[in-house]
Design an enzyme around this catalytic site. Structure first.
Site, PDB file in Angstrom:
ATOM      1  N   THR C  57      24.143  -1.667 116.723  1.00 27.14           N
ATOM      2  CA  THR C  57      22.822  -2.112 116.287  1.00 27.14           C
ATOM      3  C   THR C  57      22.737  -1.934 114.777  1.00 27.14           C
ATOM      4  OG1 THR C  57      20.431  -1.965 116.588  1.00 27.14           O
ATOM      5  CG2 THR C  57      21.665   0.080 116.873  1.00 27.14           C
ATOM      6  N   GLU C  58      22.187  -2.966 114.108  1.00 29.36           N
ATOM      7  CA  GLU C  58      22.263  -3.043 112.645  1.00 29.36           C
ATOM      8  C   GLU C  58      21.590  -1.863 111.962  1.00 29.36           C
ATOM      9  OE1 GLU C  58      20.284  -6.784 112.396  1.00 29.36           O
ATOM     10  OE2 GLU C  58      18.359  -5.922 111.847  1.00 29.36           O
ATOM     11  N   ASN C  59      20.629  -1.249 112.655  1.00 33.16           N
ATOM     12  CA  ASN C  59      19.912  -0.135 112.039  1.00 33.16           C
ATOM     13  C   ASN C  59      20.661   1.187 112.178  1.00 33.16           C
ATOM     14  OD1 ASN C  59      19.097  -0.791 114.747  1.00 33.16           O
ATOM     15  ND2 ASN C  59      17.572   0.815 114.623  1.00 33.16           N
ATOM     16  N   SER C  99      26.352   0.514 108.008  1.00 36.11           N
ATOM     17  CA  SER C  99      26.152  -0.320 109.191  1.00 36.11           C
ATOM     18  C   SER C  99      26.422  -1.785 108.868  1.00 36.11           C
ATOM     19  CB  SER C  99      24.723  -0.157 109.710  1.00 36.11           C
ATOM     20  OG  SER C  99      24.562  -0.881 110.906  1.00 36.11           O
TER      21      SER C  99
ATOM     22  N   GLN D 102      19.202  -8.610 105.023  1.00 33.27           N
ATOM     23  CA  GLN D 102      19.186  -7.150 105.177  1.00 33.27           C
ATOM     24  C   GLN D 102      20.450  -6.468 104.662  1.00 33.27           C
ATOM     25  OE1 GLN D 102      18.102  -3.942 108.712  1.00 33.27           O
ATOM     26  NE2 GLN D 102      17.924  -6.092 109.102  1.00 33.27           N
TER      27      GLN D 102
END
Lengths: 222, 219, 222, 219
Positions: C57-59, C99, D102
């Site tokens: 997960t990107e976070n 990440s 992001q």
């Protein structure tokens, strides 16, 4: 009194340990500091606990302690000179890119480096003699020179042949341009920068005597 | 795909002539000696090796250089008091040297792993190590364009692995391990201990298993 | 048998869950996978433990487990959609730059994303309708589209108005160019790439019927 | 210099009008709510705020935006189901938005902390978010030039600090904290617990104290 005598603070040139003590005393409390290989390493012997200085080593550690002795020796815990060292409470470890991000990102308050030559405008030459048969090795010198907020140099003022290492322009290959802010030598402490060289204090010589040794204009620091 | 391998010999068996091999370690700390010995034994030659140094004494990388397996070294600090094998090859013109400031070496390896095509850094500006390189004035400083260093294989040493290939290191032996693991197509880690999956605290993993292909336990 | 009937593998169009099951089945054992927000998240329900798939997960996490329920809910443990999730044995946490280095450095085997449109050459549009009053939000979509080794799209083939989302060229703002390798829809699975579109299988329609719905040349996959 | 500060109000008191403020957190995880509330109370305005989102619901960053303190948002994902305060300001033309993929956001913040003057990345190439930006073909791909994001202040949330300012985080609340701490001139961390120096294992420190200026314990 003339300005020449005003700034002489010692009757004799400083030895390596006295010079290290002087550098140590000049480091502001709470600073993060990297001490280069060789003479600069001596500075760590004179840092007082009250100064709360944190030492960084390029190979991935903040909070480095003194050289390891006896049972303390651990081959996984070395400094940039590959000497076994110790870990102080509050230390941290990180990988090489993170370690150099600390250096290159401008987070170290001071690094103390040895030098072959420093120019009047703070250029540093400390990694390569330029001799045609020399095998060059740069390590982290350029990162430290370019990245630390202040770069202090420790060196003897003269070569063994009596030639000043503080020069108008470096003849050895450069490590960094305009990066050195102070030069601690056995004969004087110099402040370098875009406006030229100021002498903060002299050891065992007057400013006038110093001027005869060093081929750049010298003015007393204000 | 992650594989747990029994011997260092099997672990390095796939390394081909002409490969670029990253080798972890700074001085002896984090140096994967057993994997380097196996690489020497497996016979691969014409290698480009990325390491901070260029071998010390009569062991590890120094022997690989002595035996003529290394075509080119990419490193920051080749010359040491005991780098005699490199020194001899270099003076004989039998090894190529790409000398890189240590921070550029670390950042270029990191860039390869992170998918960065190149970056500007003030380090080296105005020095002979930046000669011929593109420069640009950014953030108030002259900076030099540097490119990523990719590798076919990384040989690294860690302290412990778990069943997912997650790694933790020990003290300053961490050094280049994590960034080399990410930069190489195939990463081989020698570890002192293999724990079951779940044996490492997820908060303390330094190299996630996604970067590790082969793990070999070295006593 | 003609090629039209050869590749029809279901009498009816696939529902969202059947499609998620199909995607899950197509993921190679041992893969590292990122599932986008929305429909792709369903895929996690159909991954078998024997597949040994690790979810990213990107976070800042690898080894993400299923959605948290009841006492498992922990506000410090969420996925990219900000839904509470769980941690599997062998998980790891890292900061955002690390990440995204995983995503951008080409380390993820597959990401599965939703889409507004996919072009015949694999261009993806999935973040912005382009409507003048829309507030754009991109999140990690462009990093995933550009960074993963394979980008799978899951979507209905047609908009609510019956228009194909597989198009000659995207009219919505792009997320990435030539990045999509497979498109899983309710009516067919398409393989996209520089050589155009191949149809792997159809659901509830023949290749000929599919050709009437989709405005790009379709050939059966070899 | 590191200071341990008693209240969030004192911690943010030095933040000036016009500052660039990085705020940690992804969704609510790692969001330093108490520091944001204190920033709202201290009255600083004309701020540029860097955060992944642009506020949610009626708390934290959303209130800062509602009260008109934010001149510009730099973020990747402003639009959410409950981002009504940002939405209203944006539609009224009262807030500027720099929308950043992001990963570029994270890498640009990291670059600022690491002294990188700019870098090339494939992310965003050919999209409207790369319009007008320099591009270059590197490593077999078209890439876009991106520049660092520096900040005057970072407000972050960690789990524990020790006496040297070293920080550890908790699960996915780590997110932007470590890179923002490195990118800002002045970093203020709210933590749940302060341990004595030596209370954190040096192997597990995530943010070394060199990146932290002020620590305030929030119950």
């Amino acid at each position: 009194m003339s300005s020449q005598t005003n700034i002489q603070t010692s009757e004799t040139p400083l030895g390596r340990d006295d010079l290290a003590r002087l550098v140590a005393r000049d480091i502001k409390p709470g600073s993060f500091v990297n001490l280069g290989i060789g003479q600069p390493t001596l500075v760590s012997n004179y840092l007082e606990p009250e100064q709360n200085i944190t030492l960084h080593t390029e190979n991935g550690m903040l909070g480095m302690g003194p050289e390891a002795v006896g049972d303390q020796i651990d081959e996984d815990l070395i400094n940039a000179g590959k000497i076994p060292v110790t870990e102080l409470p509050g230390a941290s470890y990180f990988h090489h890119a993170d370690s150099f991000a600390i250096m290159r990102g401008g987070h170290l308050d001071i690094c103390v480096l040895g030098a072959f030559q420093v120019s009047a405008t703070g250029d540093l030459a400390n990694w390569h003699t330029g001799a045609p048969d020399a095998i060059p090795a740069v390590g982290g010198a350029m990162d430290l020179a370019t990245g630390a907020k202040d770069v202090f140099v420790m060196m003897t003022l003269l070569t063994r042949d009596g030639v000043s290492k503080l020069v108008e322009a470096c003849t050895y290959p450069l490590t960094g341009i305009g990066c050195v802010t102070r030069v601690y030598t056995d004969k004087a402490v110099f402040l370098t920068g875009p406006d030229g060289v100021r002498v903060r204090e002299t050891f065992g010589c007057t400013l006038e005597e110093l001027r005869r040794l060093v081929p750049v204009p010298l003015e007393p620091a204000p | 795909m992650l594989n747990f391998i029994d011997t260092v010999g099997e672990a390095v068996a796939g390394i081909r002539d002409g490969s670029t091999v990253m080798i972890g370690g700074f001085g002896n700390a984090g140096q994967p000696f057993e994997l380097i010995d196996a690489l020497l034994e497996c016979g691969a030659t014409d290698l480009t090796v990325v390491n901070n140094n260029a071998g010390q004494g009569d062991q590890g990388l120094a022997l690989l250089i002595k035996e003529g397996r290394v075509k080119k070294m990419i490193c920051s600090f080749p010359r040491q008091s005991d780098s005699w094998h490199f020194d001899a090859k270099f003076r004989a013109g039998e090894i190529e040297l790409e000398l890189v400031p240590q921070g550029n070496l670390a950042e270029r390896i990191r860039a390869a792993g992170a998918g960065i095509g190149g970056f500007f850094t003030p380090t080296g500006y105005g020095t002979m190590l930046a000669e011929g390189k593109e420069t640009r004035f950014l953030d108030g400083k002259w900076q030099v364009f540097e490119t990523p260093i990719h590798a076919d294989v990384a040989l690294i040493k860690a302290l412990k692995a778990d069943g997912k290939g997650n790694l933790v290191y020990r003290k300053t032996a961490r050094n280049f391990g994590p960034i080399m693991a990410a930069a190489a197509k195939h990463t081989i880690a020698q570890v002192a201990e293999v724990l079951p999956t779940g044996g490492l605290d997820p908060e303390t993993v330094v190299t996630p298993g996604i970067y590790v292909n082969s793990i070999v336990k070295v006593a």
